[in-house]
Design a protein around this motif. Structure first.
Motif, PDB file in Angstrom:
ATOM      1  N   LYS A  12      -1.233   4.177  -3.950  1.00  0.00           N
ATOM      2  CA  LYS A  12      -1.139   3.561  -3.148  1.00  0.00           C
ATOM      3  C   LYS A  12      -0.748   2.471  -3.531  1.00  0.00           C
ATOM      4  O   LYS A  12      -1.754   1.797  -4.650  1.00  0.00           O
ATOM      5  CB  LYS A  12      -2.310   3.771  -2.080  1.00  0.00           C
ATOM      6  CG  LYS A  12      -2.427   3.996  -1.173  1.00  0.00           C
ATOM      7  CD  LYS A  12      -1.450   3.836   0.303  1.00  0.00           C
ATOM      8  CE  LYS A  12      -1.377   4.927   1.285  1.00  0.00           C
ATOM      9  NZ  LYS A  12      -0.399   4.707   2.284  1.00  0.00           N
ATOM     10  N   THR A  13       0.282   1.274  -3.568  1.00  0.00           N
ATOM     11  CA  THR A  13       0.235  -0.325  -4.331  1.00  0.00           C
ATOM     12  C   THR A  13      -0.160  -0.723  -3.152  1.00  0.00           C
ATOM     13  O   THR A  13      -0.076  -0.932  -2.059  1.00  0.00           O
ATOM     14  CB  THR A  13       2.102   0.145  -4.452  1.00  0.00           C
ATOM     15  OG1 THR A  13       2.845  -0.037  -3.542  1.00  0.00           O
ATOM     16  CG2 THR A  13       2.110   1.188  -5.817  1.00  0.00           C
ATOM     17  N   GLN A  62      -4.359  -1.576   2.707  1.00  0.00           N
ATOM     18  CA  GLN A  62      -3.713  -2.449   2.406  1.00  0.00           C
ATOM     19  C   GLN A  62      -5.232  -3.655   2.064  1.00  0.00           C
ATOM     20  O   GLN A  62      -5.253  -4.410   1.190  1.00  0.00           O
ATOM     21  CB  GLN A  62      -2.456  -3.078   2.998  1.00  0.00           C
ATOM     22  CG  GLN A  62      -2.235  -1.906   2.887  1.00  0.00           C
ATOM     23  CD  GLN A  62      -0.890  -2.669   1.284  1.00  0.00           C
ATOM     24  OE1 GLN A  62      -1.550  -2.816   0.505  1.00  0.00           O
ATOM     25  NE2 GLN A  62      -1.305  -0.651   1.109  1.00  0.00           N
ATOM     26  N   LEU A  63      -5.929  -4.187   2.841  1.00  0.00           N
ATOM     27  CA  LEU A  63      -6.721  -5.044   2.465  1.00  0.00           C
ATOM     28  C   LEU A  63      -7.685  -4.329   1.940  1.00  0.00           C
ATOM     29  O   LEU A  63      -8.190  -5.194   1.170  1.00  0.00           O
ATOM     30  CB  LEU A  63      -7.506  -5.379   3.773  1.00  0.00           C
ATOM     31  CG  LEU A  63      -6.770  -6.235   5.312  1.00  0.00           C
ATOM     32  CD1 LEU A  63      -7.460  -6.016   6.607  1.00  0.00           C
ATOM     33  CD2 LEU A  63      -6.348  -7.323   5.159  1.00  0.00           C
ATOM     34  N   SER A  64      -8.363  -3.016   1.449  1.00  0.00           N
ATOM     35  CA  SER A  64      -9.344  -2.960   0.651  1.00  0.00           C
ATOM     36  C   SER A  64      -9.096  -3.084  -0.801  1.00  0.00           C
ATOM     37  O   SER A  64      -9.590  -3.564  -1.584  1.00  0.00           O
ATOM     38  CB  SER A  64      -9.747  -1.592   0.654  1.00  0.00           C
ATOM     39  OG  SER A  64     -10.562  -1.565  -0.126  1.00  0.00           O
ATOM     40  N   LEU A  65      -7.690  -2.340  -0.561  1.00  0.00           N
ATOM     41  CA  LEU A  65      -6.446  -2.955  -2.572  1.00  0.00           C
ATOM     42  C   LEU A  65      -6.994  -4.510  -2.447  1.00  0.00           C
ATOM     43  O   LEU A  65      -7.355  -5.129  -3.924  1.00  0.00           O
ATOM     44  CB  LEU A  65      -5.605  -2.031  -1.956  1.00  0.00           C
ATOM     45  CG  LEU A  65      -5.500  -0.068  -2.111  1.00  0.00           C
ATOM     46  CD1 LEU A  65      -4.097  -0.574  -1.740  1.00  0.00           C
ATOM     47  CD2 LEU A  65      -5.448  -0.209  -3.354  1.00  0.00           C
ATOM     48  N   ASN A  66      -6.355  -5.297  -1.676  1.00  0.00           N
ATOM     49  CA  ASN A  66      -6.396  -6.817  -1.845  1.00  0.00           C
ATOM     50  C   ASN A  66      -7.539  -7.565  -2.065  1.00  0.00           C
ATOM     51  O   ASN A  66      -8.129  -8.102  -3.605  1.00  0.00           O
ATOM     52  CB  ASN A  66      -5.656  -7.344  -0.966  1.00  0.00           C
ATOM     53  CG  ASN A  66      -4.203  -7.432  -1.169  1.00  0.00           C
ATOM     54  OD1 ASN A  66      -3.726  -6.905  -1.762  1.00  0.00           O
ATOM     55  ND2 ASN A  66      -3.364  -7.097  -0.025  1.00  0.00           N
ATOM     56  N   LEU A  67      -8.521  -6.635  -1.341  1.00  0.00           N
ATOM     57  CA  LEU A  67      -9.847  -7.458  -1.709  1.00  0.00           C
ATOM     58  C   LEU A  67     -10.538  -6.714  -3.357  1.00  0.00           C
ATOM     59  O   LEU A  67     -11.204  -7.637  -4.212  1.00  0.00           O
ATOM     60  CB  LEU A  67     -10.894  -6.687  -0.842  1.00  0.00           C
ATOM     61  CG  LEU A  67     -13.037  -7.154  -0.960  1.00  0.00           C
ATOM     62  CD1 LEU A  67     -12.751  -9.100  -0.731  1.00  0.00           C
ATOM     63  CD2 LEU A  67     -13.746  -6.433   0.589  1.00  0.00           C
TER      64      LEU A  67
END
Length: 105
Positions: A12-13, A62-67
């Motif tokens: 996942k990106t 996506q929120l988890s990756l950004n966090l």
């Protein structure tokens, strides 16, 4: 076969997220009598930078990756980094005899 087949990515990106234009990042919209959860952003306040709505499952990912990326940036900024002439005297550079610190003195 007429062409190449596209397989799903194994990794996942992180997508660039922007504030929801409908609720302006507040996650709620004004109803007639009371406030309602924003349906466009799934009450998160964030949408993809392309303006497309994300499914709830994709939004959580996506929120988890950004966090995670933000937390790594914060941890990196917390670490003090020596600069100037004294920077070479901090820690071991493993250039001396037996892997000891060599300062050139």
């Amino acid at each position: 076969m007429t062409g190449k087949r596209r397989l799903p990515s194994f990794k996942k990106t992180a997508l660039e997220l922007v504030q929801c234009p409908l609720c302006r990042g507040r996650a709620i919209t004004k109803g007639v009598f009371y406030e309602l959860p924003c349906e466009r952003c799934n009450a998160s306040g964030w949408v993809a930078a392309s303006g497309e709505d994300l499914t709830l499952e994709e939004l959580v990912t996506q929120l988890s990756l950004n966090l995670k990326g933000a937390m790594q940036s914060i941890e990196q900024l917390k670490k003090p980094q020596a600069s100037g002439p004294g920077a070479t005297y901090q820690g071991s550079n493993r250039r001396g005899a037996g892997g000891t610190n060599y300062t050139g003195d």
